[in-house]
Design a protein around this motif. Structure first.
Motif, PDB file in Angstrom:
ATOM      1  N   LYS A   1       0.834  -1.212   0.000  1.00  0.00           N
ATOM      2  CA  LYS A   1       0.000   0.000   0.000  1.00  0.00           C
ATOM      3  C   LYS A   1       0.864   1.255   0.000  1.00  0.00           C
ATOM      4  O   LYS A   1       0.620   2.185  -0.778  1.00  0.00           O
ATOM      5  CB  LYS A   1      -0.907  -0.013   1.221  1.00  0.00           C
ATOM      6  CG  LYS A   1      -1.736   1.228   1.386  1.00  0.00           C
ATOM      7  CD  LYS A   1      -2.533   1.149   2.664  1.00  0.00           C
ATOM      8  CE  LYS A   1      -3.190   2.465   2.979  1.00  0.00           C
ATOM      9  NZ  LYS A   1      -3.925   2.416   4.240  1.00  0.00           N
ATOM     10  N   ASN A   2       1.902   1.302   0.849  1.00  0.00           N
ATOM     11  CA  ASN A   2       2.762   2.476   0.927  1.00  0.00           C
ATOM     12  C   ASN A   2       3.556   2.688  -0.349  1.00  0.00           C
ATOM     13  O   ASN A   2       3.747   3.828  -0.784  1.00  0.00           O
ATOM     14  CB  ASN A   2       3.710   2.357   2.123  1.00  0.00           C
ATOM     15  CG  ASN A   2       2.988   2.541   3.433  1.00  0.00           C
ATOM     16  OD1 ASN A   2       1.874   3.061   3.480  1.00  0.00           O
ATOM     17  ND2 ASN A   2       3.612   2.091   4.512  1.00  0.00           N
ATOM     18  N   SER A   3       4.024   1.616  -0.971  1.00  0.00           N
ATOM     19  CA  SER A   3       4.761   1.777  -2.221  1.00  0.00           C
ATOM     20  C   SER A   3       3.841   2.241  -3.340  1.00  0.00           C
ATOM     21  O   SER A   3       4.255   3.004  -4.210  1.00  0.00           O
ATOM     22  CB  SER A   3       5.465   0.484  -2.605  1.00  0.00           C
ATOM     23  OG  SER A   3       4.518  -0.520  -2.889  1.00  0.00           O
ATOM     24  N   ALA A   4       2.588   1.813  -3.318  1.00  0.00           N
ATOM     25  CA  ALA A   4       1.631   2.280  -4.326  1.00  0.00           C
ATOM     26  C   ALA A   4       1.330   3.764  -4.134  1.00  0.00           C
ATOM     27  O   ALA A   4       1.245   4.517  -5.105  1.00  0.00           O
ATOM     28  CB  ALA A   4       0.349   1.460  -4.242  1.00  0.00           C
ATOM     29  N   LEU A   5       1.176   4.188  -2.887  1.00  0.00           N
ATOM     30  CA  LEU A   5       0.916   5.600  -2.626  1.00  0.00           C
ATOM     31  C   LEU A   5       2.124   6.478  -2.917  1.00  0.00           C
ATOM     32  O   LEU A   5       1.981   7.663  -3.215  1.00  0.00           O
ATOM     33  CB  LEU A   5       0.465   5.788  -1.181  1.00  0.00           C
ATOM     34  CG  LEU A   5      -0.908   5.206  -0.846  1.00  0.00           C
ATOM     35  CD1 LEU A   5      -1.195   5.328   0.630  1.00  0.00           C
ATOM     36  CD2 LEU A   5      -1.993   5.882  -1.660  1.00  0.00           C
ATOM     37  N   ALA A   6       3.334   5.899  -2.851  1.00  0.00           N
ATOM     38  CA  ALA A   6       4.553   6.630  -3.170  1.00  0.00           C
ATOM     39  C   ALA A   6       4.897   6.543  -4.658  1.00  0.00           C
ATOM     40  O   ALA A   6       5.974   6.983  -5.065  1.00  0.00           O
ATOM     41  CB  ALA A   6       5.719   6.106  -2.341  1.00  0.00           C
ATOM     42  N   LYS A   7       4.002   5.950  -5.448  1.00  0.00           N
ATOM     43  CA  LYS A   7       4.155   5.829  -6.911  1.00  0.00           C
ATOM     44  C   LYS A   7       5.359   4.982  -7.309  1.00  0.00           C
ATOM     45  O   LYS A   7       5.994   5.217  -8.336  1.00  0.00           O
ATOM     46  CB  LYS A   7       4.256   7.197  -7.582  1.00  0.00           C
ATOM     47  CG  LYS A   7       3.119   8.128  -7.273  1.00  0.00           C
ATOM     48  CD  LYS A   7       1.877   7.721  -7.976  1.00  0.00           C
ATOM     49  CE  LYS A   7       0.820   8.809  -7.781  1.00  0.00           C
ATOM     50  NZ  LYS A   7      -0.497   8.295  -7.735  1.00  0.00           N
ATOM     51  N   ARG A   8       5.689   3.969  -6.521  1.00  0.00           N
ATOM     52  CA  ARG A   8       6.762   3.043  -6.855  1.00  0.00           C
ATOM     53  C   ARG A   8       6.203   1.937  -7.734  1.00  0.00           C
ATOM     54  O   ARG A   8       5.073   1.491  -7.542  1.00  0.00           O
ATOM     55  CB  ARG A   8       7.367   2.418  -5.601  1.00  0.00           C
ATOM     56  CG  ARG A   8       7.882   3.409  -4.611  1.00  0.00           C
ATOM     57  CD  ARG A   8       9.200   3.941  -5.073  1.00  0.00           C
ATOM     58  NE  ARG A   8       9.721   4.834  -4.039  1.00  0.00           N
ATOM     59  CZ  ARG A   8      10.436   5.882  -4.306  1.00  0.00           C
ATOM     60  NH1 ARG A   8      10.728   6.199  -5.543  1.00  0.00           N
ATOM     61  NH2 ARG A   8      10.877   6.651  -3.347  1.00  0.00           N
ATOM     62  N   LYS A   9       6.987   1.483  -8.670  1.00  0.00           N
ATOM     63  CA  LYS A   9       6.553   0.409  -9.558  1.00  0.00           C
ATOM     64  C   LYS A   9       6.813  -0.954  -8.941  1.00  0.00           C
ATOM     65  O   LYS A   9       5.999  -1.858  -9.062  1.00  0.00           O
ATOM     66  CB  LYS A   9       7.278   0.538 -10.908  1.00  0.00           C
ATOM     67  CG  LYS A   9       6.816  -0.422 -11.950  1.00  0.00           C
ATOM     68  CD  LYS A   9       5.425  -0.105 -12.441  1.00  0.00           C
ATOM     69  CE  LYS A   9       5.045  -1.042 -13.566  1.00  0.00           C
ATOM     70  NZ  LYS A   9       3.644  -1.015 -13.868  1.00  0.00           N
ATOM     71  N   GLU A  10       7.957  -1.116  -8.266  1.00  0.00           N
ATOM     72  CA  GLU A  10       8.332  -2.394  -7.665  1.00  0.00           C
ATOM     73  C   GLU A  10       8.565  -2.213  -6.176  1.00  0.00           C
ATOM     74  O   GLU A  10       8.967  -1.137  -5.728  1.00  0.00           O
ATOM     75  CB  GLU A  10       9.608  -2.944  -8.303  1.00  0.00           C
ATOM     76  CG  GLU A  10       9.446  -3.339  -9.734  1.00  0.00           C
ATOM     77  CD  GLU A  10      10.725  -3.919 -10.310  1.00  0.00           C
ATOM     78  OE1 GLU A  10      11.789  -3.752  -9.682  1.00  0.00           O
ATOM     79  OE2 GLU A  10      10.658  -4.533 -11.372  1.00  0.00           O
ATOM     80  N   VAL A  11       8.321  -3.285  -5.435  1.00  0.00           N
ATOM     81  CA  VAL A  11       8.573  -3.278  -3.998  1.00  0.00           C
ATOM     82  C   VAL A  11       9.145  -4.632  -3.608  1.00  0.00           C
ATOM     83  O   VAL A  11       8.727  -5.662  -4.116  1.00  0.00           O
ATOM     84  CB  VAL A  11       7.297  -2.943  -3.197  1.00  0.00           C
ATOM     85  CG1 VAL A  11       6.192  -3.929  -3.460  1.00  0.00           C
ATOM     86  CG2 VAL A  11       7.572  -2.847  -1.720  1.00  0.00           C
ATOM     87  N   THR A  12      10.160  -4.616  -2.726  1.00  0.00           N
ATOM     88  CA  THR A  12      10.745  -5.842  -2.206  1.00  0.00           C
ATOM     89  C   THR A  12      10.118  -6.130  -0.853  1.00  0.00           C
ATOM     90  O   THR A  12      10.065  -5.259   0.018  1.00  0.00           O
ATOM     91  CB  THR A  12      12.271  -5.695  -2.065  1.00  0.00           C
ATOM     92  OG1 THR A  12      12.802  -5.348  -3.351  1.00  0.00           O
ATOM     93  CG2 THR A  12      12.897  -6.991  -1.596  1.00  0.00           C
ATOM     94  N   LEU A  13       9.657  -7.368  -0.682  1.00  0.00           N
ATOM     95  CA  LEU A  13       8.896  -7.751   0.504  1.00  0.00           C
ATOM     96  C   LEU A  13       9.545  -8.944   1.185  1.00  0.00           C
ATOM     97  O   LEU A  13      10.223  -9.744   0.540  1.00  0.00           O
ATOM     98  CB  LEU A  13       7.469  -8.113   0.089  1.00  0.00           C
ATOM     99  CG  LEU A  13       6.725  -7.027  -0.679  1.00  0.00           C
ATOM    100  CD1 LEU A  13       5.580  -7.618  -1.461  1.00  0.00           C
ATOM    101  CD2 LEU A  13       6.234  -5.983   0.266  1.00  0.00           C
ATOM    102  N   PRO A  14       9.326  -9.106   2.494  1.00  0.00           N
ATOM    103  CA  PRO A  14       9.876 -10.277   3.183  1.00  0.00           C
ATOM    104  C   PRO A  14       9.175 -11.548   2.722  1.00  0.00           C
ATOM    105  O   PRO A  14       7.974 -11.551   2.456  1.00  0.00           O
ATOM    106  CB  PRO A  14       9.606 -10.001   4.665  1.00  0.00           C
ATOM    107  CG  PRO A  14       8.495  -9.016   4.669  1.00  0.00           C
ATOM    108  CD  PRO A  14       8.623  -8.218   3.409  1.00  0.00           C
ATOM    109  N   PHE A  15       9.941 -12.634   2.647  1.00  0.00           N
ATOM    110  CA  PHE A  15       9.388 -13.888   2.150  1.00  0.00           C
ATOM    111  C   PHE A  15       8.803 -14.720   3.281  1.00  0.00           C
ATOM    112  O   PHE A  15       9.393 -14.864   4.339  1.00  0.00           O
ATOM    113  CB  PHE A  15      10.464 -14.718   1.438  1.00  0.00           C
ATOM    114  CG  PHE A  15       9.951 -16.039   0.948  1.00  0.00           C
ATOM    115  CD1 PHE A  15       9.284 -16.119  -0.243  1.00  0.00           C
ATOM    116  CD2 PHE A  15      10.105 -17.185   1.701  1.00  0.00           C
ATOM    117  CE1 PHE A  15       8.795 -17.329  -0.707  1.00  0.00           C
ATOM    118  CE2 PHE A  15       9.620 -18.400   1.261  1.00  0.00           C
ATOM    119  CZ  PHE A  15       8.956 -18.472   0.058  1.00  0.00           C
TER     120      PHE A  15
END
Length: 143
Positions: free
Chosen positions: A13-27
């Motif tokens: 959600k935060n990366s979408a609101l910051a207009k980021r295309k990709e986000v790295t997430l914990p597995f």
């Protein structure tokens, strides 16, 4: 991090609101399954595993519709302090009959509330209840 699921959802959600295309997430396996549901529902373009055996991560590509992120108004329902479970008969009520996208963790895997109600009421399993993970309400866009 105490609750990996909430961290996973809020990072997207935060990366979408910051207009980021990709986000790295914990597995984690549950994060991977939730990501697959988000891809299937059209909130993410893709999600894939990256890294070595000791340090795995998930890389998600956020989906945008006319420069607006598809996933902005998401709410985490179940928390470590309060788990929310619904039986199969009431699991569709939380989704307001399709107006909200609700992700549910059931004994048959992670799925939307609509899929869980179809499997629980019409399938072989008569009581497919589950833990409500998060919901995304459908807001009417005026632009």
């Amino acid at each position: 991090m105490n609750y990996l699921i909430a961290d996973f959802i809020i990072r997207i959600k935060n990366s979408a609101l910051a207009k980021r295309k990709e986000v790295t997430l914990p597995f984690s396996n549950i994060n991977k399954e939730i990501g697959k549901v988000l891809v299937k529902e059209g909130f993410l373009e893709s999600i894939k595993e990256e890294g070595t055996i000791g340090k795995k991560a998930l890389k998600a590509v956020v989906r945008y519709d006319d420069r607006l992120p598809a996933l902005t108004d998401v709410e985490v329902i179940s928390k470590p302090s309060l788990r929310v479970y619904y039986p199969a008969k009431r699991i569709l009520d939380i989704g307001k009959r399709g107006r909200r996208k609700v992700i549910v963790s059931t004994s048959q895997g992670v799925m939307t509330a609509l899929e869980a109600s179809k499997k629980g009421l019409g399938g072989e399993v008569l009581s497919l209840s589950g833990k409500i993970i998060c919901q995304k309400s459908q807001k009417n866009r005026l632009f």
